[in-house]
Design a protein around this motif. Structure first.
Motif, PDB file in Angstrom:
ATOM      1  N   ALA A 176      42.889  45.171  34.751  1.00  0.00           N
ATOM      2  CA  ALA A 176      41.709  46.031  34.875  1.00  0.00           C
ATOM      3  C   ALA A 176      41.849  47.015  36.049  1.00  0.00           C
ATOM      4  O   ALA A 176      40.874  47.678  36.426  1.00  0.00           O
ATOM      5  N   ASN A 177      43.067  47.104  36.605  1.00  0.00           N
ATOM      6  CA  ASN A 177      43.342  48.027  37.713  1.00  0.00           C
ATOM      7  C   ASN A 177      42.441  47.764  38.930  1.00  0.00           C
ATOM      8  O   ASN A 177      41.959  48.688  39.586  1.00  0.00           O
ATOM      9  N   THR A 178      42.225  46.478  39.208  1.00  0.00           N
ATOM     10  CA  THR A 178      41.449  46.078  40.377  1.00  0.00           C
ATOM     11  C   THR A 178      42.176  46.528  41.645  1.00  0.00           C
ATOM     12  O   THR A 178      43.408  46.435  41.716  1.00  0.00           O
ATOM     13  N   PRO A 179      41.461  47.031  42.644  1.00  0.00           N
ATOM     14  CA  PRO A 179      42.112  47.452  43.892  1.00  0.00           C
ATOM     15  C   PRO A 179      42.982  46.346  44.486  1.00  0.00           C
ATOM     16  O   PRO A 179      42.650  45.154  44.392  1.00  0.00           O
ATOM     17  N   VAL A 180      44.080  46.755  45.095  1.00  0.00           N
ATOM     18  CA  VAL A 180      45.053  45.807  45.642  1.00  0.00           C
ATOM     19  C   VAL A 180      44.402  44.864  46.656  1.00  0.00           C
ATOM     20  O   VAL A 180      44.685  43.656  46.672  1.00  0.00           O
ATOM     21  N   GLU A 181      43.513  45.391  47.492  1.00  0.00           N
ATOM     22  CA  GLU A 181      42.865  44.560  48.505  1.00  0.00           C
ATOM     23  C   GLU A 181      42.047  43.439  47.860  1.00  0.00           C
ATOM     24  O   GLU A 181      42.043  42.304  48.353  1.00  0.00           O
ATOM     25  N   THR A 182      41.373  43.763  46.754  1.00  0.00           N
ATOM     26  CA  THR A 182      40.575  42.753  46.053  1.00  0.00           C
ATOM     27  C   THR A 182      41.476  41.713  45.401  1.00  0.00           C
ATOM     28  O   THR A 182      41.176  40.504  45.430  1.00  0.00           O
ATOM     29  N   LEU A 183      42.579  42.179  44.824  1.00  0.00           N
ATOM     30  CA  LEU A 183      43.546  41.260  44.210  1.00  0.00           C
ATOM     31  C   LEU A 183      44.130  40.308  45.250  1.00  0.00           C
ATOM     32  O   LEU A 183      44.236  39.098  45.009  1.00  0.00           O
ATOM     33  N   ASP A 184      44.510  40.863  46.391  1.00  0.00           N
ATOM     34  CA  ASP A 184      45.101  40.039  47.448  1.00  0.00           C
ATOM     35  C   ASP A 184      44.112  38.979  47.935  1.00  0.00           C
ATOM     36  O   ASP A 184      44.482  37.829  48.182  1.00  0.00           O
ATOM     37  N   ALA A 185      42.850  39.382  48.073  1.00  0.00           N
ATOM     38  CA  ALA A 185      41.825  38.435  48.535  1.00  0.00           C
ATOM     39  C   ALA A 185      41.628  37.308  47.524  1.00  0.00           C
ATOM     40  O   ALA A 185      41.484  36.133  47.897  1.00  0.00           O
TER      41      ALA A 185
END
Length: 294
Positions: free
Chosen positions: A42-51
């Motif tokens: 869903a192309n979630t921002p990298v920062e959100t994915l990392d968290a």
């Protein structure tokens, strides 16, 4: 007959009860992997994915800690961190062995797991279609392969074995495998070697790695083997550049690979006669003994 069936039922119930925590852990891990994959799609921002990745790994770490129980190997920290470096299939460190690492990446460490988790992990690797990732399901066969250590406890480098140590199996241990080898991202002489020891005892599987002590001495004859192979490969590579010949380029890579293999074979043959070898053997035996509870 009633007594026989009662005993069999009790044994089956006990096995099912023992497997339940592993089932719960695997279910939680797979659910987290699927959730992160969906976020990635869903192309979630990298920062959100990392968290999300870190939160899921922390949860799995707690589950593994409860599953594995107390860790009491001499000279290693009691608290461990999850061996899975990432739950995203697009990251380096995805798909490593389920377990807890006690120690540091640069110093001595032990990855603790269970027979059940290792067997599940090997089964998943046996289903791989990529020949470089495929592993046998047998403990005996897998623990003798460089690819096992590369995939199970490594992330950004490949493990290549130099020699196997003949150890005395510690009392109570079911299996012990001890190897000397190095981690590298390319071919060529690698004197940065580590002692890697795996001990299987009851339901426990412990994989230790520690920098070789003393360090591996340089052996001139083995360096000469690599130097000759490197020169031949360099000549083939230059010819490939001049002629734009892909076959010649393949031949150069093959020459480098063979030179690397021949270098390690020379090292493995020469080291047992070196003055440093008894200390290396003692280091491997001490690791095995400590992991077995001595």
């Amino acid at each position: 007959m009633r007594l026989v069936w009662t005993v069999m039922f009790a044994l089956a119930s006990s096995a099912a009860f023992a497997a339940a925590p592993e089932d719960d852990y695997i279910a939680a891990r797979d659910k987290a992997i699927a959730a992160i994959a969906a976020m990635d799609s869903a192309n979630t921002p990298v920062e959100t994915l990392d968290a999300a990745n870190e939160k899921a790994r922390a949860d799995l770490e707690k589950r593994l800690s409860a599953l594995l129980g107390p860790f009491t190997v001499k000279d290693f920290p009691a608290a461990g961190t999850i061996n899975l470096e990432s739950l995203s299939s697009s990251d380096v460190g995805f798909g490593m062995l389920d377990g807890l690492r006690h120690g540091t990446e640069d110093g001595p460490s032990i990855v603790a797991s269970t027979r059940g988790l290792v067997e599940r992990w090997l089964k998943s690797r046996a289903a791989e279609t990529d020949a470089d990732l495929k592993l046998p399901t047998s403990f005996d066969a897998a623990l003798k392969l460089d690819a096992f250590y590369t995939q199970a406890i490594g992330s950004d480098a490949a493990f290549t074995g130099t020699l196997d140590f003949a150890l005395k199996k510690p009392d109570g241990a079911d299996m012990v495998i001890a190897r000397l080898g190095g981690w590298a991202q390319d071919v060529g002489p690698n004197y940065d070697q580590e002692v890697v020891v795996t001990v299987v005892k009851d339901n426990s599987v412990l994989i230790a790695e520690a920098p070789a002590a003393p360090p591996i001495p340089k052996i001139a004859a083995c360096d000469a083997v690599w130097t000759a192979a490197d020169a031949a490969a360099q000549k083939l590579a230059k010819q490939a550049t001049d002629d734009s010949d892909e076959n010649t380029s393949d031949a150069a890579n093959a020459a480098w690979t063979k030179g690397d293999n021949d270098f390690r074979a020379c090292l493995g043959k020469s080291l047992p006669a070196d003055a440093a070898f008894p200390a290396l053997l003692a280091q491997a035996q001490a690791l095995a003994d400590h992991m077995a509870g001595k």
